[in-house]
Structure formats: C-alpha cells, structure tokens
Design an enzyme around this catalytic site. Structure first.
Site, mmCIF file in Angstrom:
data_model
loop_
_atom_site.group_PDB
_atom_site.id
_atom_site.type_symbol
_atom_site.label_atom_id
_atom_site.label_comp_id
_atom_site.label_asym_id
_atom_site.label_seq_id
_atom_site.Cartn_x
_atom_site.Cartn_y
_atom_site.Cartn_z
ATOM 1 N N LYS A 1 11.317 -103.964 54.049
ATOM 2 C CA LYS A 1 11.923 -105.199 54.513
ATOM 3 C C LYS A 1 10.812 -106.264 54.218
ATOM 4 C CE LYS A 1 12.961 -106.962 59.044
ATOM 5 N NZ LYS A 1 12.818 -106.638 60.464
ATOM 6 N N GLU B 1 0.995 -99.315 52.212
ATOM 7 C CA GLU B 1 1.510 -98.014 51.580
ATOM 8 C C GLU B 1 2.469 -97.899 50.573
ATOM 9 O OE1 GLU B 1 1.023 -98.835 54.781
ATOM 10 O OE2 GLU B 1 0.402 -97.382 56.168
ATOM 11 N N GLY C 1 13.368 -102.750 61.603
ATOM 12 C CA GLY C 1 13.072 -101.725 60.351
ATOM 13 C C GLY C 1 13.806 -100.265 60.980
ATOM 14 N N ARG C 2 13.326 -99.956 61.974
ATOM 15 C CA ARG C 2 14.000 -98.485 62.745
ATOM 16 C C ARG C 2 15.284 -98.544 62.731
ATOM 17 N NH1 ARG C 2 10.479 -101.552 65.549
ATOM 18 N NH2 ARG C 2 10.885 -101.966 67.622
ATOM 19 N N GLU D 1 8.599 -96.618 68.948
ATOM 20 C CA GLU D 1 8.162 -97.978 68.224
ATOM 21 C C GLU D 1 9.024 -99.092 69.210
ATOM 22 O OE1 GLU D 1 8.742 -99.430 64.228
ATOM 23 O OE2 GLU D 1 6.653 -98.911 64.138
ATOM 24 N N HIS E 1 10.177 -70.031 69.488
ATOM 25 C CA HIS E 1 9.096 -69.190 69.673
ATOM 26 C C HIS E 1 7.683 -69.878 69.070
ATOM 27 C CE1 HIS E 1 11.896 -65.790 68.851
ATOM 28 N NE2 HIS E 1 12.717 -66.793 68.482
ATOM 29 N N LYS F 1 -3.270 -101.876 61.148
ATOM 30 C CA LYS F 1 -3.373 -102.193 59.786
ATOM 31 C C LYS F 1 -4.410 -103.355 59.384
ATOM 32 C CE LYS F 1 2.015 -102.508 59.493
ATOM 33 N NZ LYS F 1 2.977 -103.132 59.730
HETATM 34 O O1 F6P Z 1 4.291 -100.701 60.679
HETATM 35 C C1 F6P Z 1 5.472 -100.700 61.332
HETATM 36 C C2 F6P Z 1 6.622 -101.128 60.571
HETATM 37 O O2 F6P Z 1 6.565 -102.457 60.550
HETATM 38 C C3 F6P Z 1 7.897 -100.393 60.907
HETATM 39 O O3 F6P Z 1 8.656 -101.378 61.942
HETATM 40 C C4 F6P Z 1 8.696 -100.688 59.654
HETATM 41 O O4 F6P Z 1 9.828 -99.957 59.686
HETATM 42 C C5 F6P Z 1 7.708 -99.990 58.774
HETATM 43 O O5 F6P Z 1 6.331 -100.497 59.071
HETATM 44 C C6 F6P Z 1 7.796 -100.454 57.263
HETATM 45 O O6 F6P Z 1 7.923 -101.705 57.226
HETATM 46 P P1 F6P Z 1 8.524 -102.498 55.852
HETATM 47 O O7 F6P Z 1 9.939 -102.102 55.677
HETATM 48 O O8 F6P Z 1 8.440 -103.840 55.979
HETATM 49 O O9 F6P Z 1 7.289 -101.764 54.654
#
Ligand code: F6P
Length: 546
Positions: free
Chosen positions: A205, A211, A265-266, A351, A382, A510
């Site tokens: 987003k 990452e 995002g979620r 979150e 189990h 972060k």
């Molecule tokens: O670190 C949390 C977050 O901002 C989430 O809310 C989001 O889904 C994820 O990182 C990934 O963010 P992006 O889509 O901006 O890479």
C-alpha cells in the site's frame, strides 16, 4: 468517555455476578429451545451461539450497552464514508470495494465507486490476458507462476484466500507468497521457478515497507540474471497507493493497480491487493468472493442487533474479555484449506483492537482486544485443546465447520465434523466428579487408585464456544466469513471507544530496526543502546561470516 461509567456496563457487571456460577449444562436441560433462541443466519451461514455463558437477559443487556454507546451511528458513519480513522484522517471504506449494488459511496465528498469499478475492470482485463496466453513472458512463454511479494495485509489475506479456494484454481496457474525478509522465503520460492514464466506482484500500500522492497529488489536481481531491463515490464506489476515510489523502483506505472488510503492494509484483500487471488482462481471467483462480503455488509447494516451476526459475536467477545477476564480467543476451522484463516484473523483483530488509548487520547483502564490464535481441527485437539478443557484460563473458541468437503474421502468428513461437534459439546458439558467416579468404577478401579485418578479426569465444562456452520466453502461463503470477522472487530472497537483503524504500535520497531541494520554491518564495535542490545549487536557482528 469510558464505557465503564455507563449504567448499561454497570448493569452487566451486576449480571455477571449473578451469572458466573450458572451452568450452561443446566440451562440446556431447562430450556429445550436454547438452540433456536441463540442461533441466527446470514444466508446459508449459521451461527450457533447457544453454548455461551449467557441467558436471554445477557443478550438484552449487551445490546443495550451497544445502543447506549451509539453502535448504530458508528456503523452509519463507516457506511457513509466519514473519516472515522481520526488519527490518520481517513475514511474506512473497504465496504466500497465489495459494494456490488454500486450505490454511490462518498469519501471526502467524492463517489469512489467509479474508481473502484475501473480497477476491477483493469484487474479483469489483466487476468484475462494472462489466462488466455495474451500476456506472455519475455521468451513468449505463458505465465504459469505468480509470486506475490508483500507483508501483513498485503500478504496474509490474499494468501489465506488462495489456499482456501484452491479447488477453484485456474488450470496451469500457481501462486506463491513471499513475505518474510528472511532470504529463505524468497530463495526457496524462486529455486522452483523459471524467470521466463514467472510474474511478480509487488504488493505494498505504502511502497515503503522495508521487507517488501528488499524482497522485490532481490526478485528483480534474480530476474535480471536471465532477462533484460527491457523485459521487466512483462514480469513485474505493482499494487500500491504510491505511484512515485513504484516508478522509482522501476515498475512502469501502466502496470500498477491502484489502491486508496481509505482501505486499511488488513482490510485490503478485496482491492487490487487481491490480484493474486484473481490470477489464481479467475476474476469470476474473485467477484463471487466480493458478493459474499457484500451480503455480510448488508446483513450488518440492516439487521436489528438481536439478529445481527457481527454484533452478537462482537458483544460476546466483550462479555468474555471485560467481565470474565478472558485474554485470548481461539479460532479453530475444521477445514484444512482454512489453515491460514486464524493468522489472517490475528492481524485483522490484533492490529485493529490491540490499543490502550481511547479515541479522545486518554489511557484506558479496561481490557481491549484479546490474543487471537488457532490452527485447524482436528490437529489442535492433539496439541493445545488440553489447556482449553482443563487449564486455568477461560478461552472462548469459534468452531468453523463446512458441512461438505471439496475432497470427499469416504467417511473423513463425518469424522472431522463429529470431532468439531464433540469438542464444543465437551467444552460445554464437562465431566463431573460423580461421572468420573462411575466411569472409573465401571473400568474396575477402586480404593486408593480410584481416589488418586479421579481428580485428574474431571472436566469443569461451562467453557464457551460459537459454531459457524455452512454447506460448503465457496468463494461467496468465504467472503461472508471474512467480512463477518471484520465487522465483529468494528463492533468491539465501537464498544471499547478505540480507533480500530490505525496501527501506530508497529512503528517503533520499524524505526529501531532501520538504525540497527547499518550497525550490524559495521567493522568496529558499536555502543549507544542498552547493554543487552549493544552486546547482542556486537555478538552478531562477530558471528557473522562475511
Ligand atoms: O506494519 C504494519 C503494516 O503497516 C500493516 O498494517 C500492513 O498491512 C503491512 O504493514 C504492509 O504494509 P504495506 O502494504 O504498506 O507494505
């Protein structure tokens, strides 16, 4: 403004004192209509909430609480595009992404439906081209493998849906998800693939996530070991709000699918973040998923609270968290294809509602979101069910049961379902000291041996669960289920007076990680952190084989 001071909360407090020793087993014995009273439908999805520590009065009181805290207004504010995510100054309009009625939904005074529909059309055109072999790789081979590079909401939701809808996959299409910056994730994915037939979706987003950008850079380097820079356009597309960053990364913005800041995002799997889903199962199945989400949206907006599934589930959660002191909530799907469902729910819920500051900026004095966890049944039985049955904590469980399997294997499905039902029955009923004694006597135990074993075999019971049951896991049903939990989280956020739509709690880690990366790469010892972090950094530096 705290919900604790409302008369409705205080009335629930008193009601809890009266009810805490009431046994569900007795209530079932007294009331043959308990299932009818405490179950409800949305289309073909049934929620049985009769195995909860509730009476008719409990539900009335919980609903009175929701009314007193203005839940209906909050729902309307979301549905009409108001900026209810106040700390980020944004609307919360993921419902627009699956607004199959196409009624106008305004955000900042502008109807967002034309933009939503335009991106859906772009996705359809792109998927058709890939599926029909019109979008080819740089050596004119068809695309067979899609690699989604994203993390959090740009990974968990789409990955969960793809796994769940595997029976709907388009022949010849494979999908992979790379999220972890641990190089193992990318390397073990790419070692099975050919650059000629692989399409990367860089899904972020913000397009600033460390990452994702690291994985995308490495994927680009892997591709360039075979193809040329001029071939990148055929193998890399992006999903983002950030066109500048996409262009800077080297992806042609013609190959970018837009999302908007009013989609959290979620909550974004319904947007172009769902592109890997559409590529894997086809646009038609993706739209069926949206249909299911839309059906739940209508249910949530229109049903009175007593017949409203997200409202009832949300309020039951509040009942356990705030009155019984539950700190965790398990989600256990009796469907192997829903293996990733609890992980997606974990991000969605934790979150959103893992907050200690209310909407007015004050530190709150009551519990908010519980720890969400779970794995598929029957495996969990189990592993951790021992603690749910006989441990010292009260852990409400959601059992998710599709009646029919996509893979019917003689009596597997009956055994699976019987186990799910048996767990909820056992949690509710338990096994009393007398029942254990009778059982042991029948097994031939007596005297000291009987006395020694008896206490260990007692199940206290009275442990709550919901059962969500439906005919089959179709795209529509999956859409309903995910939207149900999204709205459940919304209900709880409204009761707890928190903003469920920001996530400032992920920022500090972060920031600190960005500072530590160059320190790990230094030749000389570093200083300046606490002694633990400094020593660990220096140890890692020494142990790293460069
Ligand atoms: O670190 C949390 C977050 O901002 C989430 O809310 C989001 O889904 C994820 O990182 C990934 O963010 P992006 O889509 O901006 O890479």
């Amino acid at each position: 403004m705290t919900p604790l001071n409302t008369p409705e909360w205080q009335s629930l407090d008193r009601h809890y004192t009266d009810l805490k020793y009431v046994s569900m087993r007795d209530e079932f014995a007294l009331d043959s209509g308990r299932f009818e009273r405490f179950s409800l439908n949305s289309g073909e999805l049934l929620l049985d909430y009769s195995k909860n520590r509730i009476t008719k009065e409990t539900i009335e009181k919980l609903i009175a609480l929701a009314k007193s805290l203005g839940l209906s207004d909050w729902i309307e504010r979301m549905y009409t595009g108001e900026s209810i995510n106040t700390t980020e100054g944004r609307a919360v309009s993921h419902i627009a992404l699956r607004n199959r009625s196409n009624r106008p939904i305004k955000v900042d005074g502008k109807d967002v439906m034309p933009a939503v529909n335009a991106v859906l059309a772009q996705m359809k055109q792109f998927c058709d081209q890939v599926h029909q072999g019109k979008w080819l790789g740089y050596t004119d081979k068809r695309i067979s493998d899609v690699v989604n590079i994203g993390i959090g909401g740009s990974d968990l939701g789409p990955a969960m849906i793809c796994e769940a809808l595997e029976p709907y996959a388009i022949a010849g299409m494979n999908v992979h998800f790379v999220s972890n910056v641990d190089g193992t994730d990318l390397s073990t994915t790419l070692e099975k693939l050919s650059p000629e037939t692989t399409l990367f979706i860089v899904a972020s987003k913000t397009f600033t996530t460390q990452e994702t950008l690291t994985n995308a850079q490495s994927a680009r380097a892997w591709f360039l070991r075979a193809g040329g820079v001029e071939d990148i356009a055929k193998h890399f597309v992006a999903v983002s709000t950030n066109a500048d960053a996409v262009a800077k990364f080297g992806i042609n913005t013609d190959n970018m699918f837009e999302i908007w800041d009013w989609v959290g995002g979620r909550y974004s799997l319904w947007s172009a973040i769902g592109l890997p889903i559409a590529l894997y199962v086809g646009m038609e199945s993706f739209e069926r998923l949206l249909d299911g989400g839309h059906e739940m949206d209508n249910h949530f907006r229109k049903q009175p609270f007593e017949n409203n599934m997200p409202v009832i589930m949300g309020l039951l959660g509040v009942w356990y968290v705030n009155f019984f002191g539950s700190q965790t909530h398990a989600i256990v799907p009796y469907d192997h294809s829903l293996t990733r469902f609890p992980s997606h729910m974990q991000q969605l819920d934790m979150e959103s509602n893992g907050k200690l500051t209310n909407r007015q900026g004050q530190r709150i004095s009551y519990s908010t979101g519980p720890v969400i966890w779970g794995t598929p049944g029957t495996n969990g039985q189990h592993a951790y069910f021992q603690l749910i049955h006989q441990g010292t904590q009260l852990i409400p469980v959601d059992f998710v049961l599709p009646v029919n399997s996509h893979y019917p294997e003689c009596d597997h499905q009956s055994i699976l379902l019987a186990n799910g039902l048996a767990q909820s029955e056992a949690l509710m009923k338990g096994k009393s000291a007398e029942e254990v004694r009778t059982e042991l006597v029948n097994e031939g135990y007596e005297g000291e041996a009987l006395e020694a074993l008896q206490p260990h075999k007692i199940f206290p019971g009275n442990r709550p669960s919901n059962t969500l049951i439906f005919p089959k896991l179709t795209p529509e049903m999956l859409g309903q289920l995910v939207a149900l939990y999204e709205h459940k989280v919304f209900v709880q956020g409204a009761i707890w007076n928190i903003n469920s739509f920001d996530q400032w709690g992920v920022e500090l880690g972060k920031q600190l990680a960005k500072a530590i990366v160059p320190e790990l790469q230094k030749d000389a010892d570093i200083s300046g952190h606490d002694s633990s972090t400094t020593s660990l950094i220096n140890l890692i530096r020494q142990l790293t084989k460069r």
